[in-house]
Design a protein around this motif. Structure first.
Motif, mmCIF file in Angstrom:
data_model
loop_
_atom_site.group_PDB
_atom_site.id
_atom_site.type_symbol
_atom_site.label_atom_id
_atom_site.label_comp_id
_atom_site.label_asym_id
_atom_site.label_seq_id
_atom_site.Cartn_x
_atom_site.Cartn_y
_atom_site.Cartn_z
ATOM 1 N N LYS A 72 0.791 -1.161 0.063
ATOM 2 C CA LYS A 72 0.001 -0.397 -0.071
ATOM 3 C C LYS A 72 1.460 1.515 -0.076
ATOM 4 C CE LYS A 72 -3.513 -2.033 2.571
ATOM 5 N NZ LYS A 72 -4.616 -2.179 3.914
ATOM 6 N N LEU A 73 -0.053 2.390 -0.536
ATOM 7 C CA LEU A 73 1.326 3.602 -1.051
ATOM 8 C C LEU A 73 1.501 4.097 0.719
ATOM 9 C CD1 LEU A 73 -0.540 5.827 -2.967
ATOM 10 C CD2 LEU A 73 1.638 4.989 -3.433
ATOM 11 N N THR A 74 0.396 3.882 1.892
ATOM 12 C CA THR A 74 0.806 4.268 3.111
ATOM 13 C C THR A 74 1.644 3.227 4.336
ATOM 14 O OG1 THR A 74 -1.200 2.876 3.817
ATOM 15 C CG2 THR A 74 -1.260 5.381 2.955
ATOM 16 N N GLU A 75 2.081 2.104 2.645
ATOM 17 C CA GLU A 75 3.674 1.527 4.019
ATOM 18 C C GLU A 75 4.382 1.310 2.609
ATOM 19 O OE1 GLU A 75 1.917 -2.750 3.068
ATOM 20 O OE2 GLU A 75 0.227 -2.024 4.407
ATOM 21 N N TRP A 76 4.699 1.993 1.590
ATOM 22 C CA TRP A 76 5.865 2.909 1.959
ATOM 23 C C TRP A 76 7.174 3.683 2.364
ATOM 24 C CZ3 TRP A 76 6.956 0.269 -3.143
ATOM 25 C CH2 TRP A 76 7.720 0.907 -4.065
ATOM 26 N N PRO A 77 8.588 3.113 1.990
ATOM 27 C CA PRO A 77 8.892 3.394 3.417
ATOM 28 C C PRO A 77 9.049 5.323 2.990
ATOM 29 C CG PRO A 77 10.542 2.474 2.025
ATOM 30 C CD PRO A 77 8.755 2.025 1.460
ATOM 31 N N TRP A 78 9.941 5.403 3.738
ATOM 32 C CA TRP A 78 9.976 7.455 4.105
ATOM 33 C C TRP A 78 11.628 6.992 4.936
ATOM 34 C CZ3 TRP A 78 7.819 11.753 4.158
ATOM 35 C CH2 TRP A 78 6.077 12.087 3.999
ATOM 36 N N GLN A 79 11.952 8.390 3.563
ATOM 37 C CA GLN A 79 13.222 8.507 3.620
ATOM 38 C C GLN A 79 13.093 10.335 4.148
ATOM 39 O OE1 GLN A 79 15.727 7.027 0.785
ATOM 40 N NE2 GLN A 79 18.010 7.674 1.890
ATOM 41 N N PRO A 80 12.814 10.719 4.845
ATOM 42 C CA PRO A 80 12.716 12.786 4.681
ATOM 43 C C PRO A 80 13.891 13.200 4.676
ATOM 44 C CG PRO A 80 12.365 11.122 7.146
ATOM 45 C CD PRO A 80 12.734 10.589 5.929
ATOM 46 N N LEU A 81 13.637 14.413 4.104
ATOM 47 C CA LEU A 81 15.099 15.160 3.761
ATOM 48 C C LEU A 81 15.085 15.096 4.578
ATOM 49 C CD1 LEU A 81 13.375 17.139 0.611
ATOM 50 C CD2 LEU A 81 14.805 15.024 0.535
ATOM 51 N N ARG A 82 16.735 15.941 5.046
ATOM 52 C CA ARG A 82 16.488 16.829 5.726
ATOM 53 C C ARG A 82 16.579 18.104 6.005
ATOM 54 N NH1 ARG A 82 21.237 14.642 4.384
ATOM 55 N NH2 ARG A 82 22.151 17.315 4.022
ATOM 56 N N PRO A 83 15.612 19.062 7.296
ATOM 57 C CA PRO A 83 15.288 20.779 6.923
ATOM 58 C C PRO A 83 16.186 21.067 5.649
ATOM 59 C CG PRO A 83 15.992 19.994 8.639
ATOM 60 C CD PRO A 83 16.322 19.002 8.554
ATOM 61 N N GLU A 84 17.843 21.284 6.160
ATOM 62 C CA GLU A 84 18.362 21.784 4.939
ATOM 63 C C GLU A 84 18.486 21.433 3.218
ATOM 64 O OE1 GLU A 84 19.930 19.498 7.288
ATOM 65 O OE2 GLU A 84 19.336 21.214 8.510
ATOM 66 N N GLU A 85 18.194 20.432 3.181
ATOM 67 C CA GLU A 85 17.721 19.742 1.592
ATOM 68 C C GLU A 85 16.453 19.631 1.425
ATOM 69 O OE1 GLU A 85 19.045 16.073 0.793
ATOM 70 O OE2 GLU A 85 17.893 15.532 2.721
ATOM 71 N N VAL A 86 15.292 20.551 2.231
ATOM 72 C CA VAL A 86 13.496 21.265 2.326
ATOM 73 C C VAL A 86 14.347 22.389 1.432
ATOM 74 C CG1 VAL A 86 11.680 22.080 2.991
ATOM 75 C CG2 VAL A 86 12.802 19.236 3.031
ATOM 76 N N ALA A 87 14.838 23.261 2.104
ATOM 77 C CA ALA A 87 15.782 24.779 1.619
ATOM 78 C C ALA A 87 15.353 25.423 0.518
ATOM 79 C CB ALA A 87 16.647 25.248 3.091
ATOM 80 N N GLY A 88 15.941 24.016 -0.092
ATOM 81 C CA GLY A 88 16.707 24.971 -2.018
ATOM 82 C C GLY A 88 14.848 24.046 -2.388
ATOM 83 N N LEU A 89 13.659 23.510 -1.922
ATOM 84 C CA LEU A 89 13.539 23.117 -2.700
ATOM 85 C C LEU A 89 11.913 24.490 -3.330
ATOM 86 C CD1 LEU A 89 12.271 19.818 -1.724
ATOM 87 C CD2 LEU A 89 13.281 19.879 -3.287
ATOM 88 N N PHE A 90 11.752 24.959 -2.044
ATOM 89 C CA PHE A 90 10.259 26.106 -2.480
ATOM 90 C C PHE A 90 10.292 28.040 -2.800
ATOM 91 C CE2 PHE A 90 8.770 22.034 -0.161
ATOM 92 C CZ PHE A 90 7.896 21.522 -0.967
ATOM 93 N N GLY A 91 12.035 28.186 -2.813
ATOM 94 C CA GLY A 91 11.764 29.209 -2.855
ATOM 95 C C GLY A 91 11.184 30.009 -3.623
ATOM 96 N N GLY A 92 10.769 31.641 -3.125
ATOM 97 C CA GLY A 92 9.238 32.207 -3.465
ATOM 98 C C GLY A 92 8.684 31.941 -3.099
ATOM 99 N N ILE A 93 8.270 31.001 -2.295
ATOM 100 C CA ILE A 93 6.867 30.695 -1.797
ATOM 101 C C ILE A 93 6.955 30.572 -0.357
ATOM 102 C CG2 ILE A 93 5.377 28.379 -1.481
ATOM 103 C CD1 ILE A 93 6.015 27.276 -3.713
ATOM 104 N N HIS A 94 6.137 31.204 0.363
ATOM 105 C CA HIS A 94 6.223 31.248 1.865
ATOM 106 C C HIS A 94 6.174 29.564 2.330
ATOM 107 C CE1 HIS A 94 4.750 35.629 2.369
ATOM 108 N NE2 HIS A 94 5.433 35.612 3.183
ATOM 109 N N TRP A 95 7.021 29.080 2.876
ATOM 110 C CA TRP A 95 7.093 28.478 3.506
ATOM 111 C C TRP A 95 7.761 27.521 5.394
ATOM 112 C CZ3 TRP A 95 12.184 25.385 4.894
ATOM 113 C CH2 TRP A 95 12.570 26.017 4.434
ATOM 114 N N TRP A 96 7.407 26.776 5.709
ATOM 115 C CA TRP A 96 8.362 26.677 7.443
ATOM 116 C C TRP A 96 8.144 24.934 7.565
ATOM 117 C CZ3 TRP A 96 3.721 29.880 5.794
ATOM 118 C CH2 TRP A 96 3.836 31.036 5.973
ATOM 119 N N ILE A 97 9.123 25.006 8.157
ATOM 120 C CA ILE A 97 9.519 23.404 8.674
ATOM 121 C C ILE A 97 8.548 23.683 10.138
ATOM 122 C CG2 ILE A 97 10.676 22.381 9.973
ATOM 123 C CD1 ILE A 97 11.960 22.222 7.242
ATOM 124 N N ALA A 98 7.392 23.117 9.866
ATOM 125 C CA ALA A 98 7.019 22.283 10.713
ATOM 126 C C ALA A 98 7.012 21.362 11.876
ATOM 127 C CB ALA A 98 5.552 22.261 10.434
#
Length: 195
Positions: A2-28
């Motif tokens: 199932k999709l919900t059983e597919w493994p997670w390998q979360p990005l590190r916060p530093e990696e997220v920082a390069g993804l959403f430039g120009g948009i309001h976003w926050w690590i939560a």
């Protein structure tokens, strides 16, 4: 699998920082609390990124090569089609670079009204968008801890209590009052917020 059983390998916060430039976003989530306290508190199975609902298509375009899956209530995942405006009851999106890749980011959509952030749980709870942001020394934006605790207060789990206990001594009187008012009715955290 199932999709919900597919493994997670979360990005590190530093990696997220390069993804959403120009948009309001926050690590939560738990990472936001850890940034506020300045230390690691516990392991993380995912990484939460908060966006304003009005920026959903801009975020989708920013990661145009990725798979986006909307969590339709009560928790079924379905593909989020390019250009589709998600309904108000969908506020969680799972993202991964490809169909064979693990999940990397959980995006959460929150409401806004002009320059105000509005809690999706209680539209009376609101603040200017500019007051949501705290920033790490390396420039990563993260959600103000009292707002993150407001979300965690709905049905606190063990990890939410760990986060609350760690950040509570760092909250100012103004932050404590805001959180107590946002929580509202009876709650085990209210007594400690008034100490």
């Amino acid at each position: 699998m199932k999709l919900t059983e597919w493994p997670w390998q979360p990005l590190r916060p530093e990696e997220v920082a390069g993804l959403f430039g120009g948009i309001h976003w926050w690590i939560a989530g738990g990472y936001a609390i850890e940034f506020a306290v300045g230390r690691t508190l516990r392991p993380h199975g995912d990484i939460d990124v908060l966006l304003l609902r009005r920026d959903q298509l801009a975020a989708q375009r920013a990661l145009s090569g990725w798979e986006w899956w909307a969590a339709d209530p009560p928790g079924a995942l379905r593909p989020w089609r390019p250009g589709e405006i998600l309904p108000a009851d969908v506020h969680d999106i799972w993202c991964r670079p490809s169909a064979s890749a693990p999940w990397r980011v959980q995006v959460m959509l929150d409401e806004s009204d002009g320059d105000d952030w509005v809690s999706r749980r209680d539209p009376r709870v609101r603040r200017p968008v500019g007051t949501l942001t705290h920033t790490t020394e390396s420039g990563i934006p993260y959600l103000a801890p009292e707002i993150q605790l407001c979300y965690k207060s709905k049905a606190p789990r063990e990890k939410d209590q760990i986060d609350f206990d760690a950040v509570l001594p760092l909250l100012s009187d103004v932050q404590r009052r805001w959180l107590a008012d946002a929580i509202g009715g009876p709650h085990p955290w209210l007594t400690r917020l008034s100490e």
